[in-house]
Enzyme design. Structure first.
Site, PDB file in Angstrom:
ATOM      1  N   CYS A   1      53.679  37.451  43.954  1.00 49.89           N
ATOM      2  CA  CYS A   1      54.596  38.531  43.548  1.00 49.89           C
ATOM      3  C   CYS A   1      55.664  37.921  42.660  1.00 49.89           C
ATOM      4  O   CYS A   1      55.674  36.722  42.415  1.00 49.89           O
ATOM      5  CB  CYS A   1      55.232  39.130  44.795  1.00 49.89           C
ATOM      6  SG  CYS A   1      54.025  39.650  46.012  1.00 49.89           S
TER       7      CYS A   1
ATOM      8  N   ARG B   1      52.930  38.768  37.363  1.00 50.84           N
ATOM      9  CA  ARG B   1      52.678  38.102  38.643  1.00 50.84           C
ATOM     10  C   ARG B   1      52.145  39.072  39.695  1.00 50.84           C
ATOM     11  O   ARG B   1      51.705  38.645  40.761  1.00 50.84           O
ATOM     12  CB  ARG B   1      53.951  37.456  39.172  1.00 50.84           C
ATOM     13  CG  ARG B   1      54.594  36.452  38.212  1.00 50.84           C
ATOM     14  CD  ARG B   1      55.892  35.926  38.789  1.00 50.84           C
ATOM     15  NE  ARG B   1      55.619  35.206  40.027  1.00 50.84           N
ATOM     16  CZ  ARG B   1      55.309  33.910  40.059  1.00 50.84           C
ATOM     17  NH1 ARG B   1      55.239  33.223  38.926  1.00 50.84           N
ATOM     18  NH2 ARG B   1      55.053  33.313  41.193  1.00 50.84           N
TER      19      ARG B   1
ATOM     20  N   TRP C   1      52.099  41.954  44.451  1.00 50.25           N
ATOM     21  CA  TRP C   1      50.642  41.837  44.430  1.00 50.25           C
ATOM     22  C   TRP C   1      50.249  41.830  45.903  1.00 50.25           C
ATOM     23  O   TRP C   1      50.480  40.871  46.626  1.00 50.25           O
ATOM     24  CB  TRP C   1      50.205  40.522  43.768  1.00 50.25           C
ATOM     25  CG  TRP C   1      48.741  40.466  43.497  1.00 50.25           C
ATOM     26  CD1 TRP C   1      48.086  40.891  42.371  1.00 50.25           C
ATOM     27  CD2 TRP C   1      47.712  39.948  44.358  1.00 50.25           C
ATOM     28  NE1 TRP C   1      46.731  40.671  42.497  1.00 50.25           N
ATOM     29  CE2 TRP C   1      46.469  40.102  43.700  1.00 50.25           C
ATOM     30  CE3 TRP C   1      47.714  39.371  45.637  1.00 50.25           C
ATOM     31  CZ2 TRP C   1      45.251  39.707  44.262  1.00 50.25           C
ATOM     32  CZ3 TRP C   1      46.511  38.982  46.202  1.00 50.25           C
ATOM     33  CH2 TRP C   1      45.297  39.147  45.514  1.00 50.25           C
TER      34      TRP C   1
ATOM     35  N   ASN D   1      57.946  36.424  48.251  1.00 49.14           N
ATOM     36  CA  ASN D   1      56.701  36.089  47.542  1.00 49.14           C
ATOM     37  C   ASN D   1      56.005  35.014  48.376  1.00 49.14           C
ATOM     38  O   ASN D   1      56.567  33.935  48.583  1.00 49.14           O
ATOM     39  CB  ASN D   1      57.021  35.541  46.140  1.00 49.14           C
ATOM     40  CG  ASN D   1      55.774  34.955  45.489  1.00 49.14           C
ATOM     41  OD1 ASN D   1      54.658  35.351  45.786  1.00 49.14           O
ATOM     42  ND2 ASN D   1      55.982  33.960  44.621  1.00 49.14           N
ATOM     43  N   GLY D   2      54.814  35.316  48.879  1.00 46.25           N
ATOM     44  CA  GLY D   2      54.110  34.335  49.723  1.00 46.25           C
ATOM     45  C   GLY D   2      53.437  35.039  50.881  1.00 46.25           C
ATOM     46  O   GLY D   2      53.252  36.265  50.857  1.00 46.25           O
TER      47      GLY D   2
ATOM     48  N   GLU E   1      33.418  30.357  30.886  1.00 44.45           N
ATOM     49  CA  GLU E   1      34.744  30.840  30.490  1.00 44.45           C
ATOM     50  C   GLU E   1      34.641  32.159  29.724  1.00 44.45           C
ATOM     51  O   GLU E   1      35.418  33.090  29.953  1.00 44.45           O
ATOM     52  CB  GLU E   1      35.475  29.780  29.649  1.00 44.45           C
ATOM     53  CG  GLU E   1      36.853  30.162  29.172  1.00 44.45           C
ATOM     54  CD  GLU E   1      37.829  30.577  30.264  1.00 44.45           C
ATOM     55  OE1 GLU E   1      38.845  31.207  29.929  1.00 44.45           O
ATOM     56  OE2 GLU E   1      37.551  30.328  31.462  1.00 44.45           O
TER      57      GLU E   1
ATOM     58  N   LYS F   1      36.378  35.780  30.917  1.00 45.89           N
ATOM     59  CA  LYS F   1      37.258  36.642  30.104  1.00 45.89           C
ATOM     60  C   LYS F   1      36.725  38.071  30.093  1.00 45.89           C
ATOM     61  O   LYS F   1      37.467  39.031  30.240  1.00 45.89           O
ATOM     62  CB  LYS F   1      37.368  36.103  28.666  1.00 45.89           C
ATOM     63  CG  LYS F   1      38.056  34.743  28.565  1.00 45.89           C
ATOM     64  CD  LYS F   1      39.540  34.775  28.784  1.00 45.89           C
ATOM     65  CE  LYS F   1      39.980  34.420  30.132  1.00 45.89           C
ATOM     66  NZ  LYS F   1      40.297  33.166  30.639  1.00 45.89           N
TER      67      LYS F   1
ATOM     68  N   GLU G   1      37.444  39.621  33.477  1.00 46.92           N
ATOM     69  CA  GLU G   1      38.876  39.826  33.763  1.00 46.92           C
ATOM     70  C   GLU G   1      39.473  41.020  33.023  1.00 46.92           C
ATOM     71  O   GLU G   1      40.194  41.817  33.592  1.00 46.92           O
ATOM     72  CB  GLU G   1      39.677  38.613  33.297  1.00 46.92           C
ATOM     73  CG  GLU G   1      39.613  37.396  34.126  1.00 46.92           C
ATOM     74  CD  GLU G   1      40.637  36.386  33.634  1.00 46.92           C
ATOM     75  OE1 GLU G   1      41.744  36.385  34.195  1.00 46.92           O
ATOM     76  OE2 GLU G   1      40.340  35.644  32.678  1.00 46.92           O
TER      77      GLU G   1
ATOM     78  N   HIS H   1      14.906  30.750  36.374  1.00 44.28           N
ATOM     79  CA  HIS H   1      14.753  30.489  37.817  1.00 44.28           C
ATOM     80  C   HIS H   1      15.282  31.657  38.634  1.00 44.28           C
ATOM     81  O   HIS H   1      15.641  31.499  39.802  1.00 44.28           O
ATOM     82  CB  HIS H   1      15.465  29.181  38.185  1.00 44.28           C
ATOM     83  CG  HIS H   1      14.923  28.003  37.429  1.00 44.28           C
ATOM     84  ND1 HIS H   1      13.701  27.437  37.706  1.00 44.28           N
ATOM     85  CD2 HIS H   1      15.433  27.339  36.359  1.00 44.28           C
ATOM     86  CE1 HIS H   1      13.474  26.454  36.852  1.00 44.28           C
ATOM     87  NE2 HIS H   1      14.504  26.373  36.030  1.00 44.28           N
TER      88      HIS H   1
ATOM     89  N   LYS I   1      48.997  36.522  37.331  1.00 43.47           N
ATOM     90  CA  LYS I   1      48.961  35.335  36.474  1.00 43.47           C
ATOM     91  C   LYS I   1      48.930  34.042  37.263  1.00 43.47           C
ATOM     92  O   LYS I   1      48.170  33.115  36.957  1.00 43.47           O
ATOM     93  CB  LYS I   1      50.163  35.344  35.526  1.00 43.47           C
ATOM     94  CG  LYS I   1      50.208  34.169  34.564  1.00 43.47           C
ATOM     95  CD  LYS I   1      49.068  34.229  33.575  1.00 43.47           C
ATOM     96  CE  LYS I   1      48.985  33.070  32.620  1.00 43.47           C
ATOM     97  NZ  LYS I   1      47.780  33.041  31.830  1.00 43.47           N
TER      98      LYS I   1
HETATM   99  C1  AGP Z   1      42.272  32.954  33.905  1.00 40.41           C
HETATM  100  O1  AGP Z   1      42.289  33.807  32.830  1.00 40.41           O
HETATM  101  C2  AGP Z   1      42.857  33.491  35.131  1.00 40.41           C
HETATM  102  N1  AGP Z   1      44.152  33.952  34.952  1.00 40.41           N
HETATM  103  C3  AGP Z   1      42.727  32.577  36.339  1.00 40.41           C
HETATM  104  O2  AGP Z   1      41.379  32.305  36.539  1.00 40.41           O
HETATM  105  C4  AGP Z   1      43.492  31.247  36.215  1.00 40.41           C
HETATM  106  O3  AGP Z   1      42.871  30.411  35.319  1.00 40.41           O
HETATM  107  C5  AGP Z   1      43.519  30.573  37.594  1.00 40.41           C
HETATM  108  O4  AGP Z   1      44.190  31.426  38.487  1.00 40.41           O
HETATM  109  C6  AGP Z   1      44.195  29.211  37.539  1.00 40.41           C
HETATM  110  O5  AGP Z   1      45.511  29.345  37.143  1.00 40.41           O
HETATM  111  P1  AGP Z   1      46.351  28.031  36.758  1.00 40.41           P
HETATM  112  O6  AGP Z   1      45.719  27.403  35.568  1.00 40.41           O
HETATM  113  O7  AGP Z   1      47.732  28.554  36.473  1.00 40.41           O
HETATM  114  O8  AGP Z   1      46.328  27.137  37.965  1.00 40.41           O
END
Ligand code: AGP
Length: 615
Positions: A2, A28, A80, A106-107, A488, A492, A495, A511, A610
């Site tokens: 959060c 966040r 969050w 937050n936590g 990767e 994307k 996400e 396979h 994030k």
């Molecule tokens: C990637 O687009 C995501 N936001 C997520 O997978 C991110 O890479 C992951 O949470 C790791 O974050 P960090 O690099 O801040 O540790």
């Protein structure tokens, strides 16, 4: 995961700075938000489900200018959800002591159920399903008899889990107590006011003078003072540090989305990552942040690269880089798996933690476990002063600038570039010759212009995206160093466009996954002109034989590769070590345009945040 903000001032009304702070932290977590405003009349609570904009609208309706003007101290939160649905009741701030105390958190309070049962036995009734409300009531229990600081420390001593908190109480008007353990918290020092937040992006508008709290720190904050203590109420001193970027860096700068802005920032970001770190004359890299002597580097027997999500993918690219440039075996590890596997590591192992935010809980725990086991530990982080960077103690900052969009882009290319330079440095302590080193240095120096030329093709990539935007399933395939790049690309697409996209090592399709191919499952094939291309072309033909449309990322001028695809995105020629960087920028733009065409919330995709500061 959060975002929390606290604001206290001698004269400035708190509501404005709290709302603009929340807007900065919205990446966040964004399923509900709330503020608590303290004035001589008491604490007013305003909460709303949805984005900060909805909370702002509620405040404009219900807060009279007089009321708004009176409260110069307040706390706020954007959520969050971890415990309890995103509802108004579960939104923060949570109150206790008949509304005299308010708290944002937050936590995760792991032992909240036991604490809640104990409090209910004392007649406490709960308004929410959250773990956080327990902490508010626990502090209130002590607040009746103790000073504010010790009421908070006594309560925190009973808590298991992670927290970044801010608390205000009418029993101690004008005072705010903040504390951290596991979740980040920063204090901004200004004239006649103090700002507290989960990260500097909510503070930069007020000041660049900040204090990064460490785990176990508790601070009493007023408009004119910040006093930090340990949980045993012993005074603690912390340095004031300067934020190394300005407020414009966290604006959209005229782009429709932060993600598009950050994709376009990559040439400059890479220049910052590279600047002053290459030694062309010796064909090596400098990277003094690792603070490792050539002898220590030469003694490294094995490398372990830990990370999550996009950072893990960069680590997997790292495996190919170090094994081919530095002849050292590498194990990329998903941080959560690593930390709970009682990992077989020791003094001869070099553990490199990759994290853009430097706050990801699992990666932080992997760093602590590696330190505990006596391994050499370093970190590659983008956020300066972040917890992972500080706890690893040595490492390299990416200097890619703030990355606001949840979907990581420039951090990935900066991470891979930093890993290429690190592999170069390590390689030069082993079999990599000065000439080979110089060639690689020259290539790395060309990266910003190569990436810029991929970005120039954004419109052409958008035209191809138009053809595939209605798709629901996609496959991304690659071999060798392009396999994690395919992962990767798929991440994307998942996400930001919410398409069920899978990344595969190209040979793995037959396979099993090939059973899913049809005319409705486009295959995005990474066909850069590097070793393994021919084999991947073979796999593309297997896909074509199942009527799957193919989009190929090829090296410009490579007609052979183009011949096998329905659509082609050409990228500049590079060596295999740098091919993931130019190829991934094409994949970032492809995913961006598909998501844009599908009308998706690109910068704040659903269910994501994030920086993942909980397990
Ligand atoms: C990637 O687009 C995501 N936001 C997520 O997978 C991110 O890479 C992951 O949470 C790791 O974050 P960090 O690099 O801040 O540790």
């Amino acid at each position: 995961m959060c975002g929390i903000v606290g604001f206290t001032s001698l004269k400035t009304p708190a509501v404005g700075p709290l709302i603009s702070g929340l807007r900065r932290l919205e990446y966040r977590g964004y399923d509900s938000a709330g503020v608590a405003l303290e004035s001589s009349d008491g604490i007013q609570i305003y909460k709303q489900t949805g984005k900060v904009a909805e909370l702002d609208a509620l405040l404009r309706q219900s807060l009279s200018p007089e009321e708004g003007g009176r409260a110069t101290i307040g706390i706020a939160h954007t959520r969050w959800a971890t415990h309890g649905q995103p509802t108004k009741a579960n939104a923060h701030p949570h109150v206790a002591d008949g509304g005299r105390l308010a708290l944002v958190h937050n936590g995760i309070i792991e032992n909240y159920a036991a604490l809640r049962a104990g409090l209910e036995k004392h007649g406490v009734t709960f308004q929410s399903q959250t773990d956080t409300e327990v902490l508010a009531h626990l502090i209130a229990q002590f607040d009746k008899s103790a000073d504010f600081l010790s009421a908070v420390t006594q309560a925190l001593k009973q808590v298991e889990g992670t927290y970044g908190i801010a608390v205000i109480s009418m029993r101690h008007p004008g005072e705010m107590i903040v504390a951290r353990k596991g979740s980040p918290l920063v204090i901004g020092i200004c004239d006649g006011q103090t700002v507290v937040a989960s990260d500097v992006s909510a503070i930069i508008a007020h000041t660049r003078q900040v204090i990064y709290l460490k785990d176990g720190d508790v601070a009493r904050v007023t408009p004119e003072s910040v006093n930090i203590f340990s949980l045993d109420a012993m005074p603690v001193s912390r340095d004031i540090q300067e934020i190394d970027f300005d407020a414009t860096a966290i604006e959209k700068g005229g782009y429709e989305h932060f993600m598009l802005k950050e994709i376009h920032e990559q040439p400059d970001a890479l220049k910052n990552t590279i600047r002053g770190r290459l030694d062309r004359s010796e064909g090596t890299a400098i990277l003094s942040g690792f603070n490792l002597s050539p002898r220590e580097l030469a003694a490294v027997r094995r490398l372990v690269i830990v990370g999550c999500g996009t950072s893990l993918h960069a680590g997997m690219v790292g495996k190919y880089l170090f094994e081919s440039l530095a002849d050292v075996p590498v194990t990329p590890e998903q941080a959560a798996e690593f930390r709970y596997s009682n990992p077989l590591i020791g003094p001869d192992d070099w553990v490199i933690a990759l994290s853009q935010s430097g706050e990801t809980a699992d990666t932080l725990a992997a760093v602590r476990e590696s330190v505990r086991k006596g391994a050499l530990v370093s970190a590659l982080c983008n956020v300066v002063g972040s917890t992972i960077a500080r706890e690893a103690g040595r490492g390299v900052y990416l200097h890619a600038g703030p990355e606001i969009s949840v979907a990581s882009t420039k951090a990935f290319t900066a991470q891979v570039t930093a890993l290429v330079m690190t592999a170069l440095k390590l390689g030069r302590t082993r079999r990599l010759s000065r000439e080979e080193g110089i060639r690689l240095v020259e290539e790395i120096e060309r990266l910003p212009e190569l990436v810029a030329s991929v970005i120039e093709r954004s419109d052409a990539i958008a035209a191809i995206a138009e053809k595939y935007a209605a798709t629901n399933d996609m496959f991304f395939i690659g071999r060798g160093i392009l396999y994690p790049t395919a992962l990767e690309g798929a991440l994307k697409m998942k996400e930001i466009a919410y398409i069920h996209a899978e990344g595969y090592q190209a040979a793995e399709l037959k396979h099993g996954p090939i059973a899913l191919l049809s005319g409705k499952t486009p295959v995005i094939a990474l066909l850069a002109d590097i070793p393994g291309k021919e084999k991947t072309i073979g796999n593309v033909q297997e896909c074509k034989a199942r009527k799957a449309p193919v989009v190929a990322i090829v090296t410009e001028g490579d007609d052979d590769a183009c011949a096998h695809a329905d659509d082609v995105i050409a990228v500049p020629r590079t060596s295999q070590h740098l091919s993931p960087i130019v190829s991934v920028v094409a994949l970032q733009l492809f995913a961006y345009h598909v998501a844009r065409l599908r009308g998706c919330e690109i910068d704040q995709p659903r269910n994501l945040a994030k920086s993942v500061t909980v397990e």
